[in-house]
Scaffold this motif. Structure first.
Motif, PDB file in Angstrom:
ATOM      1  N   GLY A   1       1.138   5.588   3.216  1.00 58.51           N
ATOM      2  CA  GLY A   1       2.358   5.739   3.992  1.00 58.51           C
ATOM      3  C   GLY A   1       3.009   4.444   4.414  1.00 58.51           C
ATOM      4  O   GLY A   1       4.238   4.364   4.500  1.00 58.51           O
ATOM      5  N   ASP A   2       2.223   3.414   4.644  1.00 58.10           N
ATOM      6  CA  ASP A   2       2.797   2.159   5.132  1.00 58.10           C
ATOM      7  C   ASP A   2       3.366   1.294   4.014  1.00 58.10           C
ATOM      8  O   ASP A   2       4.183   0.416   4.263  1.00 58.10           O
ATOM      9  N   ILE A   3       2.999   1.539   2.779  1.00 56.54           N
ATOM     10  CA  ILE A   3       3.482   0.714   1.672  1.00 56.54           C
ATOM     11  C   ILE A   3       4.997   0.839   1.537  1.00 56.54           C
ATOM     12  O   ILE A   3       5.694  -0.162   1.336  1.00 56.54           O
ATOM     13  N   ALA A   4       5.531   2.037   1.681  1.00 53.13           N
ATOM     14  CA  ALA A   4       6.984   2.228   1.601  1.00 53.13           C
ATOM     15  C   ALA A   4       7.695   1.443   2.700  1.00 53.13           C
ATOM     16  O   ALA A   4       8.773   0.879   2.465  1.00 53.13           O
ATOM     17  N   TRP A   5       7.110   1.397   3.891  1.00 55.90           N
ATOM     18  CA  TRP A   5       7.722   0.638   4.985  1.00 55.90           C
ATOM     19  C   TRP A   5       7.786  -0.850   4.645  1.00 55.90           C
ATOM     20  O   TRP A   5       8.810  -1.501   4.846  1.00 55.90           O
ATOM     21  N   TYR A   6       6.677  -1.387   4.131  1.00 53.30           N
ATOM     22  CA  TYR A   6       6.668  -2.810   3.757  1.00 53.30           C
ATOM     23  C   TYR A   6       7.656  -3.095   2.635  1.00 53.30           C
ATOM     24  O   TYR A   6       8.362  -4.105   2.650  1.00 53.30           O
ATOM     25  N   ARG A   7       7.728  -2.200   1.652  1.00 53.29           N
ATOM     26  CA  ARG A   7       8.689  -2.384   0.552  1.00 53.29           C
ATOM     27  C   ARG A   7      10.117  -2.410   1.087  1.00 53.29           C
ATOM     28  O   ARG A   7      10.925  -3.238   0.665  1.00 53.29           O
TER      29      ARG A   7
ATOM     30  N   THR B   1      -9.047  -5.556   0.151  1.00 52.74           N
ATOM     31  CA  THR B   1      -9.122  -5.350  -1.292  1.00 52.74           C
ATOM     32  C   THR B   1      -7.747  -5.306  -1.952  1.00 52.74           C
ATOM     33  O   THR B   1      -7.646  -5.011  -3.134  1.00 52.74           O
ATOM     34  N   GLY B   2      -6.705  -5.592  -1.184  1.00 51.20           N
ATOM     35  CA  GLY B   2      -5.366  -5.647  -1.763  1.00 51.20           C
ATOM     36  C   GLY B   2      -4.593  -4.349  -1.719  1.00 51.20           C
ATOM     37  O   GLY B   2      -3.627  -4.175  -2.457  1.00 51.20           O
ATOM     38  N   ARG B   3      -4.968  -3.447  -0.825  1.00 52.34           N
ATOM     39  CA  ARG B   3      -4.302  -2.151  -0.729  1.00 52.34           C
ATOM     40  C   ARG B   3      -2.795  -2.294  -0.546  1.00 52.34           C
ATOM     41  O   ARG B   3      -2.012  -1.524  -1.113  1.00 52.34           O
ATOM     42  N   LEU B   4      -2.351  -3.296   0.215  1.00 47.41           N
ATOM     43  CA  LEU B   4      -0.915  -3.536   0.402  1.00 47.41           C
ATOM     44  C   LEU B   4      -0.379  -4.595  -0.554  1.00 47.41           C
ATOM     45  O   LEU B   4       0.707  -4.455  -1.102  1.00 47.41           O
ATOM     46  N   GLY B   5      -1.141  -5.660  -0.738  1.00 42.02           N
ATOM     47  CA  GLY B   5      -0.663  -6.783  -1.538  1.00 42.02           C
ATOM     48  C   GLY B   5      -0.466  -6.476  -3.008  1.00 42.02           C
ATOM     49  O   GLY B   5       0.499  -6.945  -3.624  1.00 42.02           O
ATOM     50  N   LEU B   6      -1.351  -5.694  -3.593  1.00 44.37           N
ATOM     51  CA  LEU B   6      -1.237  -5.396  -5.026  1.00 44.37           C
ATOM     52  C   LEU B   6       0.030  -4.617  -5.372  1.00 44.37           C
ATOM     53  O   LEU B   6       0.728  -4.980  -6.327  1.00 44.37           O
ATOM     54  N   PRO B   7       0.384  -3.567  -4.618  1.00 44.04           N
ATOM     55  CA  PRO B   7       1.653  -2.890  -4.929  1.00 44.04           C
ATOM     56  C   PRO B   7       2.863  -3.805  -4.765  1.00 44.04           C
ATOM     57  O   PRO B   7       3.818  -3.724  -5.548  1.00 44.04           O
ATOM     58  N   LEU B   8       2.822  -4.697  -3.777  1.00 45.00           N
ATOM     59  CA  LEU B   8       3.937  -5.624  -3.588  1.00 45.00           C
ATOM     60  C   LEU B   8       4.014  -6.621  -4.732  1.00 45.00           C
ATOM     61  O   LEU B   8       5.104  -6.960  -5.199  1.00 45.00           O
ATOM     62  N   ALA B   9       2.866  -7.076  -5.207  1.00 46.15           N
ATOM     63  CA  ALA B   9       2.842  -7.971  -6.368  1.00 46.15           C
ATOM     64  C   ALA B   9       3.355  -7.240  -7.607  1.00 46.15           C
ATOM     65  O   ALA B   9       4.090  -7.814  -8.421  1.00 46.15           O
TER      66      ALA B   9
ATOM     67  N   GLY C   1       6.925  -7.407  -8.052  1.00 43.93           N
ATOM     68  CA  GLY C   1       7.483  -8.705  -8.395  1.00 43.93           C
ATOM     69  C   GLY C   1       7.448  -9.741  -7.294  1.00 43.93           C
ATOM     70  O   GLY C   1       7.924 -10.861  -7.473  1.00 43.93           O
ATOM     71  N   HIS C   2       6.876  -9.394  -6.146  1.00 40.92           N
ATOM     72  CA  HIS C   2       6.769 -10.365  -5.058  1.00 40.92           C
ATOM     73  C   HIS C   2       5.595 -11.303  -5.310  1.00 40.92           C
ATOM     74  O   HIS C   2       4.667 -10.972  -6.056  1.00 40.92           O
ATOM     75  N   HIS C   3       5.645 -12.459  -4.706  1.00 36.90           N
ATOM     76  CA  HIS C   3       4.587 -13.453  -4.816  1.00 36.90           C
ATOM     77  C   HIS C   3       3.698 -13.288  -3.582  1.00 36.90           C
ATOM     78  O   HIS C   3       4.099 -13.642  -2.479  1.00 36.90           O
ATOM     79  N   VAL C   4       2.510 -12.744  -3.773  1.00 42.15           N
ATOM     80  CA  VAL C   4       1.652 -12.370  -2.658  1.00 42.15           C
ATOM     81  C   VAL C   4       0.479 -13.341  -2.551  1.00 42.15           C
ATOM     82  O   VAL C   4      -0.201 -13.626  -3.533  1.00 42.15           O
ATOM     83  N   ILE C   5       0.277 -13.839  -1.332  1.00 42.22           N
ATOM     84  CA  ILE C   5      -0.901 -14.635  -1.003  1.00 42.22           C
ATOM     85  C   ILE C   5      -1.730 -13.794  -0.052  1.00 42.22           C
ATOM     86  O   ILE C   5      -1.274 -13.409   1.020  1.00 42.22           O
ATOM     87  N   GLY C   6      -2.951 -13.464  -0.462  1.00 40.26           N
ATOM     88  CA  GLY C   6      -3.839 -12.660   0.368  1.00 40.26           C
ATOM     89  C   GLY C   6      -4.884 -13.529   1.032  1.00 40.26           C
ATOM     90  O   GLY C   6      -5.516 -14.353   0.365  1.00 40.26           O
ATOM     91  N   ILE C   7      -5.040 -13.386   2.323  1.00 40.18           N
ATOM     92  CA  ILE C   7      -6.011 -14.160   3.086  1.00 40.18           C
ATOM     93  C   ILE C   7      -6.918 -13.206   3.850  1.00 40.18           C
ATOM     94  O   ILE C   7      -6.450 -12.314   4.544  1.00 40.18           O
ATOM     95  N   ASP C   8      -8.210 -13.392   3.682  1.00 43.96           N
ATOM     96  CA  ASP C   8      -9.174 -12.558   4.374  1.00 43.96           C
ATOM     97  C   ASP C   8     -10.434 -13.379   4.587  1.00 43.96           C
ATOM     98  O   ASP C   8     -10.590 -14.459   4.026  1.00 43.96           O
ATOM     99  N   GLU C   9     -11.326 -12.839   5.357  1.00 40.25           N
ATOM    100  CA  GLU C   9     -12.574 -13.525   5.698  1.00 40.25           C
ATOM    101  C   GLU C   9     -13.526 -13.537   4.522  1.00 40.25           C
ATOM    102  O   GLU C   9     -13.666 -12.646   3.767  1.00 40.25           O
TER     103      GLU C   9
END
Length: 75
Positions: A33-39, A56-64, A67-75
């Motif tokens: 549900g939140d992916i559409a909001w971010y898009r 694991t990239g649940r949000l970043g992968l769809p944005l990539a 065509g967006h340039h996604v930098i993922g940062i996690d512990e």
């Protein structure tokens, strides 16, 4: 079964979800549900996106994939 624990983490059958990427993905597999909001917030023009706590990239992968340039940062 998903349940809370005293430490505040959600656990699945005794294993903290944030300690096991496969369990995290399994528990959240149907939540999109939140992916559409971010898009909508980012728009369609390719942009740089920093995904803090990307997991694991649940949000970043769809944005990539959009065509967006996604930098993922996690512990």
């Amino acid at each position: 079964a998903l349940q809370g624990c005293e430490c505040g983490q959600v656990v699945l059958d005794g294993t903290p979800l944030y300690n096991n990427p496969a369990l995290f993905d399994l528990a959240h597999r149907g939540y999109r549900g939140d992916i559409a909001w971010y898009r909508a917030a980012i728009g369609t023009t390719p942009a740089w996106v920093i995904d803090l706590g990307c997991g694991t990239g649940r949000l970043g992968l769809p944005l990539a994939d959009d065509g967006h340039h996604v930098i993922g940062i996690d512990e």
